[in-house]
Every structure is written in structure tokens, then in C-alpha cells.
Design a protein around this motif. Sequence first.
Motif, PDB file in Angstrom:
ATOM      1  N   ASP A 254      -4.515   6.112  -3.463  1.00  0.00           N
ATOM      2  CA  ASP A 254      -5.379   6.911  -4.345  1.00  0.00           C
ATOM      3  C   ASP A 254      -5.784   6.135  -5.593  1.00  0.00           C
ATOM      4  N   TRP A 255      -4.956   5.213  -6.022  1.00  0.00           N
ATOM      5  CA  TRP A 255      -5.291   4.402  -7.208  1.00  0.00           C
ATOM      6  C   TRP A 255      -6.266   3.285  -6.849  1.00  0.00           C
ATOM      7  N   LEU A 256      -6.069   2.658  -5.689  1.00  0.00           N
ATOM      8  CA  LEU A 256      -6.959   1.575  -5.285  1.00  0.00           C
ATOM      9  C   LEU A 256      -8.334   2.093  -4.877  1.00  0.00           C
ATOM     10  N   TYR A 257      -8.348   3.192  -4.127  1.00  0.00           N
ATOM     11  CA  TYR A 257      -9.604   3.773  -3.644  1.00  0.00           C
ATOM     12  C   TYR A 257      -9.552   5.277  -3.875  1.00  0.00           C
ATOM     13  N   PRO A 258      -9.916   5.720  -5.080  1.00  0.00           N
ATOM     14  CA  PRO A 258      -9.782   7.140  -5.419  1.00  0.00           C
ATOM     15  C   PRO A 258     -10.753   8.061  -4.687  1.00  0.00           C
TER      16      PRO A 258
ATOM     17  N   PRO B 248     -12.012   8.208   1.635  1.00  0.00           N
ATOM     18  CA  PRO B 248     -12.275   7.017   2.461  1.00  0.00           C
ATOM     19  C   PRO B 248     -13.266   7.278   3.592  1.00  0.00           C
ATOM     20  N   LEU B 249     -13.489   8.547   3.952  1.00  0.00           N
ATOM     21  CA  LEU B 249     -14.439   8.877   5.018  1.00  0.00           C
ATOM     22  C   LEU B 249     -15.864   9.025   4.490  1.00  0.00           C
TER      23      LEU B 249
ATOM     24  N   ILE C 135     -14.196  -0.187   5.077  1.00  0.00           N
ATOM     25  CA  ILE C 135     -13.060  -0.389   5.981  1.00  0.00           C
ATOM     26  C   ILE C 135     -11.776  -0.591   5.195  1.00  0.00           C
ATOM     27  N   ALA C 136     -11.840  -1.275   4.068  1.00  0.00           N
ATOM     28  CA  ALA C 136     -10.634  -1.497   3.259  1.00  0.00           C
ATOM     29  C   ALA C 136     -10.064  -0.171   2.778  1.00  0.00           C
TER      30      ALA C 136
ATOM     31  N   VAL D  92      -6.373   1.275   3.877  1.00  0.00           N
ATOM     32  CA  VAL D  92      -5.309   1.603   2.920  1.00  0.00           C
ATOM     33  C   VAL D  92      -4.906   3.066   3.043  1.00  0.00           C
ATOM     34  N   HIS D  93      -5.878   3.972   3.092  1.00  0.00           N
ATOM     35  CA  HIS D  93      -5.547   5.388   3.257  1.00  0.00           C
ATOM     36  C   HIS D  93      -4.977   5.664   4.647  1.00  0.00           C
ATOM     37  N   GLY D  94      -5.424   4.896   5.645  1.00  0.00           N
ATOM     38  CA  GLY D  94      -4.892   5.077   6.990  1.00  0.00           C
ATOM     39  C   GLY D  94      -3.439   4.688   7.110  1.00  0.00           C
ATOM     40  N   SER D  95      -2.980   3.744   6.267  1.00  0.00           N
ATOM     41  CA  SER D  95      -1.567   3.372   6.293  1.00  0.00           C
ATOM     42  C   SER D  95      -0.688   4.562   5.926  1.00  0.00           C
ATOM     43  N   ARG D  96      -1.175   5.424   5.046  1.00  0.00           N
ATOM     44  CA  ARG D  96      -0.400   6.608   4.659  1.00  0.00           C
ATOM     45  C   ARG D  96      -0.241   7.562   5.837  1.00  0.00           C
ATOM     46  N   ALA D  97      -1.349   7.854   6.531  1.00  0.00           N
ATOM     47  CA  ALA D  97      -1.273   8.762   7.671  1.00  0.00           C
ATOM     48  C   ALA D  97      -0.450   8.166   8.807  1.00  0.00           C
TER      49      ALA D  97
END
Length: 292
Positions: free
Chosen positions: A47-51, A54-55, A82-83, A87-92
Motif C-alpha cells: 500500500d505504501w509503494l503503490y497506494p 493495482p487493477l 505489472i509492478a 507487489v499487491h499479488g504477493s499479499r494475496a
Amino acid sequence: MSLTLIPTRPGASTPRFAFLHAFGRHAGAVTGAFILLMVVIAALTADWLYPINPLRIVAMPEIWPFEQSRYPLGTDSLGRDIAAMLVHGSRATLMIGLSASLAATLIGVTVGATAAWFGGWADDLLMRLAELFQVIPNVVFVLTVVSVLGPEMINIIIAVGLISWPPIARLTRAEFLTFKDREFVLACRASGMSNTRTVVAEILPNVLPPVIVLASLVVAGAILYESVISFLGLGDPNLASWGRLVGEGRTLIRSSWYICAVPGFAIMLTVLALNLLGDGLNDALNPKLRER
């Protein structure tokens, strides 16, 4: 009365640091732990890197990696970063993998311990149940459960957990049988200790080390199952996941192969790290290997 001090072997580590010493000697395990640490940091700081979502479409479709500094990993066929999705996909992906592994471990330890402790018809019934789940094609079972219950994260966790517990149950049962008739267990029974306390406080701590090793491998399997589900379009539509990104980019694999390659490499690296970590945990938690 005099006390005789027994000298320790030169260079031997104390019990407190024996695990860390054995784990640190395993280069592959340290590498795997470092890779997983990077994935966890990415998930925690997403959330800090890409607030932004992502979709969300943010640029032109199919910008190649490093073509624009703003999008270091490029964009997909719809123009999403994609980045950010990675990053958000790593959480899921980690959430599904860890939760499914935890669910499988709880079910497997409960079933295996119950079967070994009571024996008889309970053992036969529970082991036949485990064999039933093992003969069912895993991918077909997971896809069926997700299709029936719906493409949501909790349903994916349930499906993967249900298919992953039999190996843990069989390992727990085998370990329990080796400790069931040991002297300290018989002493607990003779002293009037309850069955629940004997199992939980005396036997289970001795059984957990190999179960923990297997549970780390179940996380890797769960990540692969989630990737297959998302690749086939049955993943949660509200979540960015690595498998979903691979699935959505498969139609452009000839012209924009990086869309599949980037998340595919992330999946491969994470699963490899979990397997290396499992090997290291096995060496560190196994006293026979630790003494070498």
C-alpha cells in the motif's frame, strides 16, 4: 556431595542456539529465507509503494519492461502496472498459501493424533478417509469446490486446505505411534494425567518438528494451486494475484511474453524458496542431522 562438571565439546553450540547454528550452516535455507523475507516485505509495503488500486488502468497497454522508468516491469494488455499487480499479488498469494497450510495442518494433526491415540475402528475410519482424499485428483477437486462455492479467497483457502491435509495426517499418525508407548508417556498415564493433557503437553511437542517441515512445503503447494485456479479464471476477481496475471497474459505470450514471464518467475522463485526453507528446517529440527 561434590558435583562433576562435564566439559562440552569445543565449538559446540548451546541448545538455545543449536537451531540457528544448524539452520545457518544450510546455505540453501538461508537463501530461501532471504527470498521469502523480500516477498513478505513487498506484501507488507504494497500500500505504501503503490497506494492506488493495482487493477486500475494507468497507461497504454503492453509497455515493455524498462521502456518507461515509471513502469519498470511494464504494463499488461489492459494498461495496468505489472509492478503494482506483482507487489499487491504477493499479499494475496502469501495469504492464501499460509492460511491453507495452517488449515491443512490443524486438520491433519487432529486427524492423525486421534487415529494414532485411540486406534482400532477410529484409526481405520480416519485413515480410509485420508486415502479417499488422496485418490481424488487434486486439481479437479480444488476447481470443483471453488466452482461450487464461488471464486472468493476464503473458498480457495478451504479447497486447498481440504486437499492438503492427508499427508500431514499420515505423518502425524506415524510420529504419534513412535511416542505412544514411550516410557514418559506411560509415566504420564500412570500418574493419572488426562489423555488430552498427555497428548497436547507431552507427545505433540515431540511430533511438531517434522510436521512443521511438511507444512512449509504445503505452503508451496497451496501457492501453486492458487496459481492454477487464477490461471483458469476462477480466482477472486477483486484481487490481484500472480496466477491471474499469468492467465491474463497467456493469449499474448508470442508478442508480449513478459506479461507471463514476470509473475511466473515470481511464483517459481517463491516456491523454490519454500522448498529450500523446508530442507533447512528439516536439517535444523532433526537432532540426528544436527549432530553431524
